[in-house]
Design an enzyme around this catalytic site. Sequence first.
Site, short mmCIF file in Angstrom:
data_model
loop_
_atom_site.label_atom_id
_atom_site.label_comp_id
_atom_site.label_asym_id
_atom_site.label_seq_id
_atom_site.Cartn_x
_atom_site.Cartn_y
_atom_site.Cartn_z
CB VAL A 18 -0.80 -0.21 1.09
CG1 VAL A 18 -1.94 -1.03 1.14
CG2 VAL A 18 -0.12 0.04 2.46
CB SER A 19 0.71 4.59 -1.60
OG SER A 19 0.44 4.02 -2.58
CB SER A 20 -0.28 6.44 2.71
OG SER A 20 -1.61 6.05 2.93
CD GLN A 76 -3.52 3.44 0.57
OE1 GLN A 76 -2.23 3.32 0.52
NE2 GLN A 76 -4.34 3.37 -0.24
CG ASP A 101 -2.44 2.97 -3.91
OD1 ASP A 101 -2.34 3.56 -2.79
OD2 ASP A 101 -2.32 1.95 -4.10
#
Length: 208
Positions: free
Chosen positions: A68-70, A73, A168
């Site tokens: 996941v990006s962050s 998440q 994302d």
Amino acid sequence: MERLVSIREAAKALGVSITTLRRWEAEGRLMAEHTPGGHRRYDLAKLRPEWFHGADTANRRTVAYARVSSHDQKDDLERQKQVLALFCARQGWTFEVIADLGSGMNYHKKGLKRLLDAIIGGEVGRLVITHKDRLLRFGAELVFAICEAKQVEVVILNQGEDTTFEEDWAQDVREIITVLSARLYGSRSRKNPKLLDGVKRVVEESQA
């Protein structure tokens, strides 16, 4: 005529990592000669890739990759890991889950590097992901090409659009803007900061 090479040259000739070559030697698949100083030397004439890769296929492991990006998440990351683990277990595969928290534009994530090193080293027989974009936003096809060259099966559970695509994508755009800002704000042109501020507002408004 024999041509003896170092362990690094032998690993390169076979397309595997030095660690894999040492494992094959420990398993008795190949023999090394030793110099008076104790260094390994391998006979190139006896290094036939097909002799080793075919026998090693059954021993290569399945790796499931989640990303996941962050930090926001993290719950989605856990869901990805659970879906991957359940799928692999149902297939009866012995598997390992590698997870990353970072942008799909970032090629330097620890998990991704570990995954690629294992693939290139001939240690992975199957790669499992939930969506193509979980691997990389751009460049996933290159990784798939490496998998094909290394005879790694790629299993993508969902071929449709990822449910976290928009979030994302916005994160990736913000990352690009940050990099551009660092480069352009220091330039002499007064137009660049205004242009970047305008792009930032568009991204923020799209997330409102």
